[in-house]
Scaffold this active site. Structure first.
Site, PDB file in Angstrom:
ATOM      1  N   LEU A   1      -7.476   2.107  -0.875  1.00 51.86           N
ATOM      2  CA  LEU A   1      -7.187   0.785  -1.446  1.00 51.86           C
ATOM      3  C   LEU A   1      -7.922   0.601  -2.771  1.00 51.86           C
ATOM      4  O   LEU A   1      -9.154   0.703  -2.822  1.00 51.86           O
ATOM      5  CB  LEU A   1      -7.616  -0.312  -0.455  1.00 51.86           C
TER       6      LEU A   1
ATOM      7  N   ILE B   1       0.863  -1.186   0.000  1.00 48.33           N
ATOM      8  CA  ILE B   1       0.000   0.000   0.000  1.00 48.33           C
ATOM      9  C   ILE B   1       0.896   1.232   0.000  1.00 48.33           C
ATOM     10  O   ILE B   1       1.903   1.273   0.726  1.00 48.33           O
ATOM     11  CB  ILE B   1      -0.936  -0.020   1.221  1.00 48.33           C
ATOM     12  N   LEU B   2       0.573   2.193  -0.839  1.00 43.70           N
ATOM     13  CA  LEU B   2       1.397   3.402  -0.927  1.00 43.70           C
ATOM     14  C   LEU B   2       0.743   4.531  -0.137  1.00 43.70           C
ATOM     15  O   LEU B   2      -0.479   4.706  -0.182  1.00 43.70           O
ATOM     16  CB  LEU B   2       1.565   3.799  -2.397  1.00 43.70           C
TER      17      LEU B   2
ATOM     18  N   HIS C   1      -6.301  -3.602 -11.645  1.00 46.85           N
ATOM     19  CA  HIS C   1      -6.919  -4.415 -10.593  1.00 46.85           C
ATOM     20  C   HIS C   1      -7.867  -5.426 -11.232  1.00 46.85           C
ATOM     21  O   HIS C   1      -8.663  -5.074 -12.102  1.00 46.85           O
ATOM     22  CB  HIS C   1      -7.678  -3.517  -9.611  1.00 46.85           C
TER      23      HIS C   1
HETATM   24  C1  GRF Z   1      -2.716  -8.995 -11.672  1.00 47.86           C
HETATM   25  O1  GRF Z   1      -3.856  -9.786 -11.630  1.00 47.86           O
HETATM   26  C2  GRF Z   1      -3.046  -7.561 -11.414  1.00 47.86           C
HETATM   27  O2  GRF Z   1      -4.320  -7.200 -11.832  1.00 47.86           O
HETATM   28  C3  GRF Z   1      -2.985  -7.464  -9.909  1.00 47.86           C
HETATM   29  O3  GRF Z   1      -1.910  -8.314  -9.552  1.00 47.86           O
HETATM   30  C4  GRF Z   1      -1.755  -9.335 -10.532  1.00 47.86           C
HETATM   31  C5  GRF Z   1      -0.321  -9.316 -10.961  1.00 47.86           C
HETATM   32  O4  GRF Z   1       0.013 -10.420 -11.756  1.00 47.86           O
HETATM   33  N1  GRF Z   1      -2.824  -6.095  -9.483  1.00 47.86           N
HETATM   34  P1  GRF Z   1       1.394 -10.440 -12.541  1.00 47.86           P
HETATM   35  O5  GRF Z   1       2.510 -10.281 -11.520  1.00 47.86           O
HETATM   36  O6  GRF Z   1       1.378  -9.332 -13.536  1.00 47.86           O
HETATM   37  O7  GRF Z   1       1.463 -11.786 -13.188  1.00 47.86           O
END
Ligand code: GRF
Length: 200
Positions: A145, A93-94, A110
């Site tokens: 978040l 978390i930033l 996300h």
């Molecule tokens: C992805 O599903 C992204 O949406 C989420 O974390 C996951 C990262 O996967 N924030 P990767 O490391 O790119 O394979």
């Protein structure tokens, strides 16, 4: 013409990073200037290495506070002077300080149709709740978040009750959507103005 440079922050496998590398590896105007992970173990660092992209890890466990960790992160990022910071599976978390410093220049992906299903295990929760649709969101980042103005979303019909299978389908959407949105931002076609996403 100066290149548009973006930094990618990761924590893990980096498959989204790979999609970005594939998209921009030979682009003359847009480049990944560095990849930073908060864990030495992140496979994404290998991906960066293989692509000849500067990469480093800054382990948050080596700092006594979030503030100190973020100061180190900012210091490293500053050396590259990126036009955009791209969070791709970055699991920290930033703080407001970091977010404000890079406001308008910080994006995240996300795996859900935000504002629904913030946080972890989105695929499992979507199936449990018998949602008809699931998808991905790219958004500018604020201090909450998985919050901030939405750049773009794409969605699919939920046709499985296996979270891993759903995750695979969602990943495919991510690999399409994230590079597309970053290209739009780099080309000045999508930006934040007074907290609102503008698309030209
Ligand atoms: C992805 O599903 C992204 O949406 C989420 O974390 C996951 C990262 O996967 N924030 P990767 O490391 O790119 O394979």
């Amino acid at each position: 013409m100066e290149k548009f440079k973006f930094a990618v922050l990761i924590s893990g496998s980096g498959t989204n990073l790979q999609a970005l590398i594939n998209k921009f590896a030979f682009d003359k105007r847009i480049e990944i200037c560095c990849v930073i992970s908060n864990s030495e173990e992140a496979y994404g660092l290998e991906r960066a290495k293989n692509a000849g992209i500067d990469n480093l890890s800054i382990n948050h466990n080596n700092f006594s506070s979030r503030k100190e960790f973020e100061e180190a992160l900012i210091k490293s990022l500053s050396e590259y002077n990126p036009d955009l910071i791209v969070l791709a599976g970055f699991m920290r978390i930033l703080s407001e300080v970091f977010v404000n410093r890079y406001s308008d220049r910080l994006v995240n992906i996300h795996p859900s149709l935000l504002p629904k299903y913030k946080g972890l295990e989105t695929h499992k929760r979507v199936i449990e709740n018998k949602e008809k649709y699931h998808g991905v969101t790219v958004h500018f980042v604020d201090e909450s978040l998985d919050g901030g103005p939405i750049c773009a979303q794409s969605r699919i019909k939920v046709e499985t009750d296996d979270p891993d299978e759903l995750k695979k389908s969602i990943h495919k959407l991510e690999y399409e959507l994230y590079p597309t949105v970053i290209e739009e931002i780099a080309n000045g076609k999508l930006f934040l103005s007074n907290g609102k996403v503008i698309r030209k």
